[in-house]
Design an enzyme around this catalytic site. Structure first.
Site, PDB file in Angstrom:
ATOM      1  N   SER A 275       0.848  -1.196   0.000  1.00  0.00           N
ATOM      2  CA  SER A 275       0.000   0.000   0.000  1.00  0.00           C
ATOM      3  C   SER A 275       0.878   1.238   0.000  1.00  0.00           C
ATOM      4  O   SER A 275       2.035   1.206   0.436  1.00  0.00           O
ATOM      5  CB  SER A 275      -0.897   0.003   1.245  1.00  0.00           C
ATOM      6  OG  SER A 275      -1.517   1.260   1.424  1.00  0.00           O
TER       7      SER A 275
ATOM      8  N   TYR B 138      -1.897  -1.361  10.427  1.00  0.00           N
ATOM      9  CA  TYR B 138      -1.967  -1.553   8.974  1.00  0.00           C
ATOM     10  C   TYR B 138      -0.760  -0.921   8.294  1.00  0.00           C
ATOM     11  O   TYR B 138      -0.112  -1.543   7.438  1.00  0.00           O
ATOM     12  CB  TYR B 138      -3.266  -0.934   8.449  1.00  0.00           C
ATOM     13  CG  TYR B 138      -3.460  -1.055   6.959  1.00  0.00           C
ATOM     14  CD1 TYR B 138      -3.956  -2.232   6.402  1.00  0.00           C
ATOM     15  CD2 TYR B 138      -3.176   0.012   6.109  1.00  0.00           C
ATOM     16  CE1 TYR B 138      -4.153  -2.341   5.025  1.00  0.00           C
ATOM     17  CE2 TYR B 138      -3.369  -0.086   4.737  1.00  0.00           C
ATOM     18  CZ  TYR B 138      -3.854  -1.268   4.206  1.00  0.00           C
ATOM     19  OH  TYR B 138      -4.043  -1.367   2.843  1.00  0.00           O
TER      20      TYR B 138
ATOM     21  N   LYS C 190       2.092  -3.012   6.148  1.00  0.00           N
ATOM     22  CA  LYS C 190       2.330  -2.769   4.727  1.00  0.00           C
ATOM     23  C   LYS C 190       3.779  -2.348   4.457  1.00  0.00           C
ATOM     24  O   LYS C 190       4.331  -2.648   3.393  1.00  0.00           O
ATOM     25  CB  LYS C 190       1.348  -1.722   4.200  1.00  0.00           C
ATOM     26  CG  LYS C 190      -0.090  -2.222   4.143  1.00  0.00           C
ATOM     27  CD  LYS C 190      -0.219  -3.443   3.241  1.00  0.00           C
ATOM     28  CE  LYS C 190      -1.625  -3.932   3.086  1.00  0.00           C
ATOM     29  NZ  LYS C 190      -1.753  -5.063   2.142  1.00  0.00           N
TER      30      LYS C 190
END
Length: 278
Positions: free
Chosen positions: A169, A182, A186
């Protein structure tokens, strides 16, 4: 014959020889390849599965829910594409094994893995993240791609090599406020990509990474579902629109093709010009 005409004829002839020697055409760069795509019944994963199949691959889609798998398979088969599917929760070893076994049983092997599954179960300060949330996020977003890759490597070796694409991401480069676990997970995938690329190169397996920016999917809807918020997000982009899943799909197909045969360990950002370097 004029010199220019002769050169043009030679160029076309050489191009035909090169493409014939590779056993493929530009219309089907992934002809007869077998691809697994995790979390591929919606959004970016679905667009990737469709594009790989359009480019000639036999694709096995997967998701945690059977009804989603059935719907995706029906849609893509209805488009005349070679697509099958099975349920797979990437955090479960038995599901990963079944996904691999399904591809081998139906198509005789595996050439491509696209690891797309991810979770984002928390919003708030990193100081408030529980151990349970850390475990869930890292299990699905980091450990599962590593173990999924481990599961397909023996099958890729049998076919002389393969290609792995891990979906990270833009948050790996530019962390989004409130999505601490998160963001970290990533960023970890960039390191996983480089590590796998080094270790698997002797086996003729390339490993690359896709880092999508703000792509309009159900997964990211809280960032764009409000029109005012969407317009605000566009102001941060060089290309003043939100991305679509299809913006990612062609890049993945390229990374899995022979056109990318000299590329491994790299991350391609599809982010509309969002700043994207550590």
């Amino acid at each position: 014959m004029h010199k220019a005409g002769l050169l043009g004829l030679c160029a076309r002839a050489w191009n035909s020889v090169r493409m014939a020697s590779s056993g493929m055409t530009r219309r089907d760069p992934l002809a007869n390849k077998v691809a697994l795509v995790t979390a591929s019944t919606d959004g970016i994963g679905f667009a990737i599965a469709r594009r790989l199949a359009q480019d000639g691959a036999h694709v096995v889609v997967s998701s945690r829910k059977q009804q989603n798998v059935d719907q995706a398979v029906a849609t893509l088969q209805g488009e005349g594409l070679s697509v099958t599917g099975t349920v797979c929760h990437v955090g479960k070893a038995e599901d990963r094994e079944r996904l691999v076994a399904t591809a081998v049983k139906l198509h005789g092997g595996i050439d491509i893995l696209v690891s797309n599954a991810a979770v984002n179960p928390f919003f708030g300060s990193i100081m408030d993240v529980t151990e349970e949330v850390w475990d869930k996020t890292l299990d699905i977003n980091v450990k599962a791609p590593a173990l999924m890759t481990k599961a397909v490597v023996p099958e890729m070796e049998k076919r002389g090599g393969g290609s792995v694409v891990i979906v990270s991401s833009i948050a790996a480069f530019s962390p989004s406020p409130g999505f601490s676990p998160y963001n970290v997970s990533k960023t970890a995938l960039l390191g996983l990509t480089k590590t796998l690329a080094i270790e698997l190169a002797p086996r003729n397996i390339r490993v690359n990474c896709l880092a999508p920016g703000l792509i309009k999917t159900s997964f990211s809807r809280m960032l764009w579902m409000d029109k005012e918020k969407e317009e605000s997000m566009k102001e941060t982009l060089r290309i003043r629109r939100l991305g679509e899943p299809e913006d990612c799909a062609g890049i993945v197909s390229f990374l899995c093709s022979e056109d990318a045969s000299y590329i491994t360990g790299e991350t391609v950002v599809v982010g509309g010009g969002t700043p994207s370097r550590l």
